[in-house]
Every structure is written in C-alpha cells, then in structure tokens.
Design an enzyme around this catalytic site. Structure first.
Site, PDB file in Angstrom:
ATOM      1  N   GLU A   8       1.392  25.144  31.981  1.00 53.91           N
ATOM      2  CA  GLU A   8       1.836  24.477  33.201  1.00 53.91           C
ATOM      3  C   GLU A   8       0.935  23.297  33.585  1.00 53.91           C
ATOM      4  OE1 GLU A   8       3.883  26.782  35.754  1.00 53.91           O
ATOM      5  OE2 GLU A   8       3.366  25.785  37.626  1.00 53.91           O
ATOM      6  N   ASP A 110       3.227  29.325  34.211  1.00 52.26           N
ATOM      7  CA  ASP A 110       3.139  30.434  35.181  1.00 52.26           C
ATOM      8  C   ASP A 110       4.398  31.293  35.097  1.00 52.26           C
ATOM      9  OD1 ASP A 110       0.824  29.255  35.999  1.00 52.26           O
ATOM     10  OD2 ASP A 110       1.568  28.576  37.950  1.00 52.26           O
ATOM     11  N   TYR A 320      -8.776  27.560  41.738  1.00 49.86           N
ATOM     12  CA  TYR A 320      -7.506  26.926  42.071  1.00 49.86           C
ATOM     13  C   TYR A 320      -7.111  27.193  43.527  1.00 49.86           C
ATOM     14  CZ  TYR A 320      -2.741  25.377  41.238  1.00 49.86           C
ATOM     15  OH  TYR A 320      -1.580  24.692  41.260  1.00 49.86           O
TER      16      TYR A 320
END
Length: 691
Positions: A8, A110, A320
């Site tokens: 991703e 994801d 993240y």
DNA sequence: GCAAGGTC
C-alpha cells in the site's frame, strides 16, 4: 522467475521486504522516484513494490464541470483526474515495468476495503489484468512473524466481494457528491456570473448539518436568570472558596434570604468526607485522541496536528499516525524503545524508571485498528532541530507512551461540609497521594491540587466575602474543530485520515468561520436547500445505508449494479428539480456567497479602537493589499497594517500570545501555511515559531 | 475550482 508483491505504501513495503528476505537484508532499488525491494525467500525472488495509496480514482466521463446530472463514471489514473498528482504517473509506470517480468503476483496492501480496492485497480490496470490470478497476503500487523506466516499461508485470490463493496463506496460518493456540488455551484454561477465552489457530500453534508443544528439551538435559546452564592472560608489564615450546596438558585428572593442568613455568621464543620481512588494511566494515542489532546493543550487544529504528526512519522520519530488503535502490541518491543529514549536527557530518568520495572504492561484502550497499532515513539531522537509544534507533539507522544506503562495514580478528594446558620456549604480539596503515571505526563496535567489545612469536625470557621451573583443559563456551546471531529467520530462518518480535512473544507468554502465555528448565511442556505431537495445527503443515515449495502455486497446478498441503480433513481428527479429551481437557488446562494466573501476578509478585532474589525483592503493608489479597520469608514479609527503581497491571507482565528493582535494565516504556493501576527512591531517577531 | 478515500 520473479514474484511481484504489491504494497500500500513505501513504509509497509520496506517492512515486508525485510520480514520476507531470508537474510533480513533485501536489495534496495529505485525506478525513478519509486523505491522497491528485491528479497530472496526460499530461492524465490520477490519484487516488493509500494503504491502510495490509491493510484486510480473514479471520475465522470463528461469532464465539463458545468454539466449535471452525470452518472457515467470511469476509473482513471489519478493524475488524469486530479491536478497536483503528477507523481502518480511515475508510480504507475514503475509498477507496470516491474510487473512485466513477473510471473506471480501477490497483493500485500492493507487488509481492509480501501486496501483491497486500490490493490485491485493496480493489478487490473497497471499490471495488465492480473487481478484474477493474484494471491493475497492477509495480515493485521506489520510484524515479522505475522508477515512471514501470511506469506506462507497465501490466500488463493484477492477478496472480490470486499472490492465490489469498495468500488460501490467510491461510486456512490462520487455520484452524490459531484452531482449535488455541481448543481449548487452551477446555480450560483449562472445567477452571479462568478465562479465559487459550493460543495457537499456524504460526509460534508451531515457535518455541516451538525453545525447548523447547533446554530439553530443557540438562536432559539432563551437565557434564564439564576443566582449563585459566592463565599470563602478562612482556615489557619488562608482563604478557600466554598460552594453553596445548591449551585443554582432560581429566584433572587431565595438567594437574598440565604445570603442574609449567612452573612457575618460563623460556620461549623459538620462533616468531613475523605475518598481515595485509583486512576488508571491514560491509553496510548489513536489519531483522534491525539488531535483532541493537542487542541486542548496547544490549540492546534486537528488538521495541523495531522500534518505535524505526518512529518514526525516521515522522519521516523513516531509510528504511523493515521490509526484508530489504542493498543500497543508487544512486538513493537517496549524495552528497546525506552532504551533508545533514555539517550534524551529529558527522558533519561523517566525511561529509566520504566526499564527498572519487571513487567511492562501498557494500559490499552478499547479502540482497535486492523492495519496499525496506536501511535508510539519509535525511540529515534530528532536529527535536526524540531520546530516548536513538532517538538511539543513529539514530547506529548513520548510522554503519553511512557505514561501508559505507569502505575495507577492514587488520588484523594476531600469534601468538607460547613453548616452556616442551617445552610450547608462545601469546601473541596484534592491531592495526589501517589503520582504513578502522572510522573510521566506531568507537563500536560491540567488539574492542580487543592491542599486543605488540618481540619476537624466541630471546628468553627470564619465565613468571608459572601455575596450573591446573578447569571444567565447559557446556550449549548458552538462546536470547535476538535469537538466537531469528536462528533464525526461518534457518528462514524469520515475516516481518521479524512475528518480533519473535511472540517478544513467547510472553512475554505466559507460555510463556517472562527475557532468556535459560527455558521455563515451560506452554510445555513446550503443546508436549507439540501434539506428541501435532498435530505438524504445531509443525514448520517446515508452513511449507515451505504455501510449496510456494502455489508450485503460483501456477503453476496446484494449486487453493486442494484445499489447504483437505486441511487441513480433517487437522485435523478432531485437533480432535475434542482435544475428547475436554478434561478431561485442561484439568487439565494449568491447573496450568501457575497456575505461569506466579505466575512473571509475580516481578520479579527481591531486592537487599537477595540470596536472595529480588521479587514483586508486594497489601496486604490498602489493596488497593494493591507489591513484596515472597519471603523475607518465611520471616521473613528485609521489604523492600518501592511500585509504580505503574495499568497493567500486568511484569518488565523486567534490572537498573538505576545502582543494580543489578531493573527493571519499565510499560505504560499507549495508551502506549509504560516501563522503570523499582523503587528509589525510585535515583540515576538524576533523569535521564531513559524508553525 | 465537484466527493471521499488512500498516501507523500
């Protein structure tokens, strides 16, 4: 024979490449700007390449933005539909090239609806129709062990039902959002001859409606008077504020009677209630909680916090940030993070305290995220001097992380009842008995101890400064960017990554203004028009229905085509009616747009005369813009301030902490917005905090 | 210069 593994985003590709390489040292390569990795696993060569989120998007086949209704949409590379997405072409080209000599394909984006959908589009269009033969890696954390086992247990195919649901989401959002936005924009443009974007959508609509509803509640609110008794008590030479047992007294007569009865009387302590309680540590940050905390501590908007956190993440200082998880999996290795943080002198002692503990167990929250853990510091220390906002946010995240491992705090509250001529007053104290986690979070604690002197029951005390005060009941508070974000979260509209941006959009459209978001006439009109013609799109139910349809599609109980057909059937007559009423709608909107444009020129209160407002003006002589006071037109204030001549100037919605003058937000092309005080002689100008 | 969703 090579296998292409599609991820991703770059950071995930890196983690996956490291995890899957037999030696843990994949070859790092680059194709133009696109990084990719070559890992060897059991004799196989894996080409691991990241996307950068969606590379493809839906767009109406008719590109003329004045046309509606439009129901024909197609998937195109994002750079063809959005300006400012030039780099997308390079990514698509790179992935195409790498896929050309790959034999097998594995989707490793994801494992959620958007991840599956964006992967599908890339496999289909960039890789040349590989969606049907691609295998799927299914993982919920990017830990080495989970990545390896998901590679060993590849799913036979990508998850088509989930992808169909994802495509449905994209199309429905586009069909509703684009058509209704075009209808409103075109109506205003036809009437006024001037272009101004009037937008709405599945998330924007209900969010603006929250604000409008609140605005109406405030307008309808009838303040009622009430009275309160203020008093102090003197104990051991110190004065303490005490509360009358009834916080609100409805009649003046009653308040006066109480005051008369208690004034100049002594009080007797009739009861002392001591309570001890344990307070668990705070849970680690998910994005929304971080945004709220940063707003409450530093007054950073959710958008600003998201931007700063993004930078900290890109510099590998924090994990993240676009996560809704409040959990910290063991695999992130608590100890090694603390051992790294210990190198920072500020955290040396604190991290050391935690490292001395036998077991490190974080107090986790309820919320979870399939793709990411809570936000935590990586343990890396900054390699450059961080800006004030970066430093504050990093410090907040570091301390919150450490606090989550702390012991519960033990607090004591004391409630002393004082009888004054038959009336009861309370004296309240509180103190921290055992700091526990507070040690780590100390700079961000907002509640101060109130320590009472030794008191005993039966003691007689002096009542001082007794007075009555009239006040009025208050209307519900307006939303601010932080409370609005919370409402969106609670209602489940938008995502952690988009909510702050959508709130920003409401500001830039001129629907709302100020920190306590006041809804403009334009905002009211947009909701009014949509309420009359298309109430669905300003209702949170719309998202619920979408979610239901998506669920059914995933279960195989509904077809995408049917969902779309129903949407088109619903929307067609609505759009036709809007078109018929274009004149009337255009007039209504245009007047409001004018007012909104005027409001957007107002920067804040005039710091000199105090009655006028500072407004952006243009000099007739030089054509240059400057700030002038609206009282100038009444000949009562002629103050003016220079403005930067380049970039977009808007109100920052706050005053300078140094000099109290209003602040502007200056957005230069390609740069991050600056918040600047309008006072050229501001004492703060010497120092630097550009963010 | 339109949505909302990924990500930089």
């Amino acid at each position: 024979m090579k296998t292409l593994l599609l991820c991703e985003k770059p950071s995930a590709a890196r983690r996956i490449a490291m995890a899957l390489d037999d030696e843990g040292h994949p070859l790092e390569k680059k194709l133009g700007i696109v990084p990719y990795y070559e890992s060897r696993r059991n004799g196989k060569i894996l080409i691991i390449v990241p996307a950068i989120g969606h590379l493809y998007t839906v767009t109406p086949k008719i590109r003329n933005r004045d046309v509606y209704p439009v129901f024909d949409f197609e998937w195109v590379p994002r750079h063809e539909a959005e300006r400012g997405a030039k780099e997308i072409k390079k990514w698509i080209d790179a992935i195409s090239k790498l896929s050309a000599d790959a034999e097998d394909f594995i989707l490793a984006t994801d494992y959620d609806i958007e991840g599956a959908t964006l992967g599908y589009m890339i496999l289909k269009y960039a890789c040349g129709g590989k969606e049907d033969r691609a295998k799927r890696m299914k993982f919920s954390t990017l830990t080495t062990s989970e990545l390896r086992s998901s590679y060993d247990k590849l799913l036979d195919s990508i998850e088509f039902p989930m992808i169909e649901a994802g495509i449905c989401r994209h199309l429905l959002d586009a069909i509703y959002g684009i058509n209704l936005s075009r209808a409103l924009t075109v109506a205003a443009k036809k009437w006024s001859g001037r272009y101004s974007t009037i937008s709405t959508g599945r998330v924007q609509g209900p969010t603006l409606k929250f604000l409008v509803d609140r605005e109406k509640e405030i307008n309808c609110f009838v303040p009622l008077p009430f009275w309160r008794i203020n008093a102090k008590v003197e104990i051991a030479g110190h004065l303490f504020t005490i509360e009358f047992e009834k916080k609100v007294i409805k009649s003046q007569k009653e308040a006066t009677e109480i005051a008369e009865a208690c004034r100049d009387k002594k009080g007797k302590i009739v009861n002392i209630e001591v309570r001890e309680f344990r307070q668990k540590p705070p849970v680690p940050f998910d994005l929304g909680t971080l945004q709220r905390e940063a707003y409450s501590l530093f007054k950073y908007t959710p958008r600003r916090t998201a931007d700063v956190a993004e930078r900290l993440y890109l510099e590998a200082l924090i994990s993240y940030p676009r996560t809704s998880s409040q959990k910290l999996p063991k695999s992130i290795n608590y100890r090694s993070i603390l051992e790294s943080l210990i190198r920072d002198s500020r955290y040396k002692k604190l991290a050391g305290m935690l490292l001395d503990k036998k077991d490190l167990v974080p107090n986790e929250g309820r919320k979870d995220d399939p793709a990411h853990p809570a936000i935590y510091p990586t343990g890396n220390l900054p390699e450059r001097k961080l800006s004030v906002s970066e430093m504050r946010l990093w410090d907040l995240i570091v301390r919150r992380f450490m606090a989550a491992f702390g012991e519960p705090a033990v607090k004591q509250s004391v409630k002393v009842s004082i009888d004054v001529n038959g009336y009861i007053f309370y004296l309240k104290g509180r103190r921290v008995l055992k700091e526990g986690w507070i040690t780590f979070y100390r700079p961000f604690m907002r509640v101060e101890d109130i320590i009472l002197p030794p008191i005993k029951e039966g003691q007689i005390v002096e009542i001082k400064d007794l007075s009555i005060e009239m006040d009025f009941t208050k209307p519900p508070a307006r939303y601010n960017p932080s409370s609005l974000l919370k409402r969106m979260e609670d209602e489940g509209i938008g995502t952690k990554a988009t909510r702050a941006e959508i709130i920003d959009t409401l500001y830039t459209r001129g629907y709302i203004s100020g920190d306590r978001a006041v809804v403009s006439e334009l905002g009211l009109d947009v909701i009014d028009i949509l309420d009359r013609h298309c109430p669905e799109v300003i209702s949170v139910e719309f998202t619920r229905e979408l979610e239901e349809s998506m669920e059914k599609i995933q279960e195989g109980n509904e077809k995408l085509e049917n969902v779309l057909e129903r949407a088109v059937n619903k929307l067609t007559p609505v759009l036709l009616r809007l078109k018929k009423s274009e004149k009337q709608i255009g007039e209504e909107l245009s007047l409001a747009i004018r007012e909104s444009r005027m409001n957007q020129r107002i920067i804040g209160d005039c710091p000199v005369c105090g009655t006028g407002k500072l407004i952006i003006l243009r000099s007739r002589k030089t054509g240059k813009r400057f700030l002038g006071c609206t009282s100038f037109f009444k000949h009562s204030c002629n103050v003016s301030f220079p403005l930067p001549q380049k970039g977009k100037v808007t109100a920052a919605g706050k005053v300078c902490s140094e000099c109290g003058f209003p602040m502007i937000r200056l957005k230069l092309k390609g740069k991050r917005p600056l918040v600047i005080c309008v006072n050229p002689n501001c004492p703060g100008k010497e120092r630097k905090d550009s963010r």
